[in-house]
Design a protein around this motif. Structure first.
Motif, PDB file in Angstrom:
ATOM      1  N   CYS A 196       1.052  -1.199  -0.101  1.00 17.72           N
ATOM      2  CA  CYS A 196      -0.004   0.119   0.010  1.00 17.72           C
ATOM      3  C   CYS A 196       0.728   1.290  -0.063  1.00 17.72           C
ATOM      4  O   CYS A 196       0.192   2.411  -0.317  1.00 17.72           O
ATOM      5  N   ALA A 212       1.176   3.310  -4.767  1.00 18.66           N
ATOM      6  CA  ALA A 212      -0.366   4.032  -5.017  1.00 18.66           C
ATOM      7  C   ALA A 212      -0.748   4.042  -6.503  1.00 18.66           C
ATOM      8  O   ALA A 212      -1.884   3.507  -6.951  1.00 18.66           O
ATOM      9  N   CYS A 218      -3.907   1.483  -7.961  1.00 18.51           N
ATOM     10  CA  CYS A 218      -5.032   2.354  -8.386  1.00 18.51           C
ATOM     11  C   CYS A 218      -5.242   1.651  -9.801  1.00 18.51           C
ATOM     12  O   CYS A 218      -6.564   1.291 -10.137  1.00 18.51           O
ATOM     13  N   TYR A 270      -5.569   7.515   0.050  1.00 13.66           N
ATOM     14  CA  TYR A 270      -5.018   7.573  -1.422  1.00 13.66           C
ATOM     15  C   TYR A 270      -5.496   8.781  -1.889  1.00 13.66           C
ATOM     16  O   TYR A 270      -4.762   9.407  -2.811  1.00 13.66           O
ATOM     17  N   THR A 307      -2.423  10.683  -3.689  1.00 14.58           N
ATOM     18  CA  THR A 307      -2.309  10.743  -4.919  1.00 14.58           C
ATOM     19  C   THR A 307      -2.485  12.219  -5.696  1.00 14.58           C
ATOM     20  O   THR A 307      -2.652  12.494  -6.951  1.00 14.58           O
ATOM     21  N   GLY A 340      -7.426   7.576  -7.185  1.00 13.76           N
ATOM     22  CA  GLY A 340      -6.872   7.482  -5.750  1.00 13.76           C
ATOM     23  C   GLY A 340      -8.077   7.764  -4.911  1.00 13.76           C
ATOM     24  O   GLY A 340      -8.190   6.968  -3.762  1.00 13.76           O
TER      25      GLY A 340
END
Ligand code: SF4
Ligand code: SF4
Length: 443
Positions: free
Chosen positions: A232, A249, A253, A286, A290, A299
């Motif tokens: 993660c 990330a 995604c 996220y 992101t 994200g």
């Protein structure tokens, strides 16, 4: 005339919204929730003190010297202060960018030796490498040599870092290898979910990954386990290494917003299920991680869909487990679940459904156990103090089983409890649920 507030650009090299500092009214109501303050009683090691230090550095009133950095490094980023703060201070949004700033400016280095750095950033976030690294330890445990070497004191000869790693190791079960990419729901389908298996968690506790998948199936979920998923990014992010965290990330995604290779009929999943509190908190962040990236929109979707297994099951309406597990059990709140995700009731609700299981209260249940991602490696002395404190509180409950929802906590708590009571059952709530569904009981 009082000076106007300097502009953000002029006075926040760490990229922190200066207003966030001003939310703190210095009331001190957070101090008793802060593990490092509770242990040391030093204002500089309290949330209020750290906010003051970061703001003073940002204002240019004090220098970011080794002493200031030491107080900030000692913070566990457990976010207990956020739960305690009546003014809604977003402490994580202060300390995390500030640490990234300290890392970027290279102030006094990260204090890690090459070995710890290699292990933390080149091995742990990669499931395959981690499993390989654990193979010798698994061999020693299986053959009984681990017990023998411990008995004759051989491990005491290891360098401190190696000894720490050894002491943290849980009993290492055989890894399941590879689950099918899609596991079908049992009975009528109630949801379609993706399972985030993580990196280190899956290497250390593979049976928990399998239990999570099986429990989801049992509760009427089609479970997709994407092959190309990666770490993660939490290990990097909480060590102020934003770039590698963002790269993880980006990949997640792309992976989780796709569908199974043989996914005819699959549209988007209802939820992305996580069984490790640290990973869940990261996926839910996220949208923030992101920001400004080409995958920012995805994200935000991942952040919305990520659900802790307990949160998801309680919302879905869990199928009651039927086989009794007659024992007293205590539940420790993992920081990234209770403070990071505000999830406290749901894991307890699942455990309380198990016939015969008596959940007893735990003193200081929400005080960090000292694991905090890589904290027990980067700050071993404070981690040890907090680990012993947690063990003492757990032993005082008289429980025969201890449950918690995070891989780091399982290892840290296991390490200190084994010193006192080697036969305690230390597991994830989903392990208990699966044991009660199947009648297999504790190991
Ligand atoms: S962080 Fe919150 S609780 Fe702590 S001193 Fe500031 S306002 Fe008070
Ligand atoms: S994050 Fe945890 S250790 Fe850090 S200041 Fe807040 S309560 Fe204390």
């Amino acid at each position: 005339m009082s000076n106007p507030l300097p502009t953000i650009d002029a006075r926040n090299p760490a990229g922190i919204d200066y207003e966030l500092f001003l939310d703190c009214v210095h009331c001190g109501l957070c101090t008793s929730a802060c593990p490092t303050y509770v242990e040391l009683g030093d204002e500089n090691d309290s949330p209020r003190g750290r906010i003051y230090l970061m703001r003073a550095v940002t204002d240019g009133r004090i220098a970011l010297d080794a002493q200031v950095k030491g107080h900030l490094d000692l913070c566990l980023d457990c976010r207990a202060c956020e739960s305690a703060c009546p003014s809604g201070v977003q402490y994580g949004k202060l300390i995390e960018p500030f640490r990234i700033h300290m890392d970027k400016t290279g102030v006094h280095g990260d204090g890690l030796g090459w070995f710890k750095r290699f292990l933390l950033f080149q091995v742990t976030p990669y499931g395959g490498r981690m499993r390989l690294a654990l193979a010798p330890a698994r061999f020693l445990q299986w053959t009984g040599l681990d017990w023998l070497f411990g008995k004759i004191g051989l491990f005491k000869l290891l360098p401190r870092t190696m000894r720490q790693f050894h002491d943290m190791l849980p009993p290492l079960g055989r890894h399941y290898g590879r689950l099918p990419e899609v596991l079908p729901a049992e009975g009528k389908r109630r949801a379609r979910v993706a399972l985030f298996t993580g990196c280190a968690g899956d290497a250390f506790f593979p049976a928990t990954t399998v239990a999570t998948a099986r429990v989801l199936q049992k509760n009427g979920c089609d479970v997709w386990i994407p092959r190309a998923q990666v770490c993660c990014g939490a290990l990097h992010y909480h060590s102020a290494k934003e770039g590698p965290a963002q790269a993880f990330a980006r990949q997640n995604c792309a992976v989780f917003l796709g569908k199974p290779a043989d996914g005819a009929g699959w549209d988007s999943v209802d939820a992305i299920i996580v069984n490790a509190a640290g990973c869940g908190a990261m996926l839910k962040d996220y949208g923030h991680l992101t920001q400004g990236m080409d995958c920012a929109e995805q994200g935000a979707v991942i952040a919305r869909k990520a659900k802790d297994i307990s949160e998801f099951l309680v919302d879905l309406g869990p199928i009651p487990p039927t086989h009794p597990i007659k024992m007293k059990a205590a539940y420790h709140d993992a920081c990234h679940l209770c403070h990071g995700q505000q999830i406290r009731k749901q894991p307890r609700q699942l455990l309380e459904m198990i016939p015969g299981l008596e959940l007893v209260p735990l003193h200081e249940s929400e005080i960090c156990c000292g694991a905090a991602g890589s904290y027990n490696i980067t700050q071993p002395d404070m981690a040890e103090r907090l680990g012993q404190r947690k063990a003492k509180n757990l032993l005082a409950t008289g429980a025969a089983a201890v449950f918690t929802s995070n891989v780091g906590c399982l290892m840290q708590i296991g390490r200190y409890l084994r010193q006192h009571k080697p036969n305690l059952w230390i597991a994830h709530p989903v392990d208990a649920l699966w044991a009660s569904y199947t009648g297999t009981g504790p190991p």
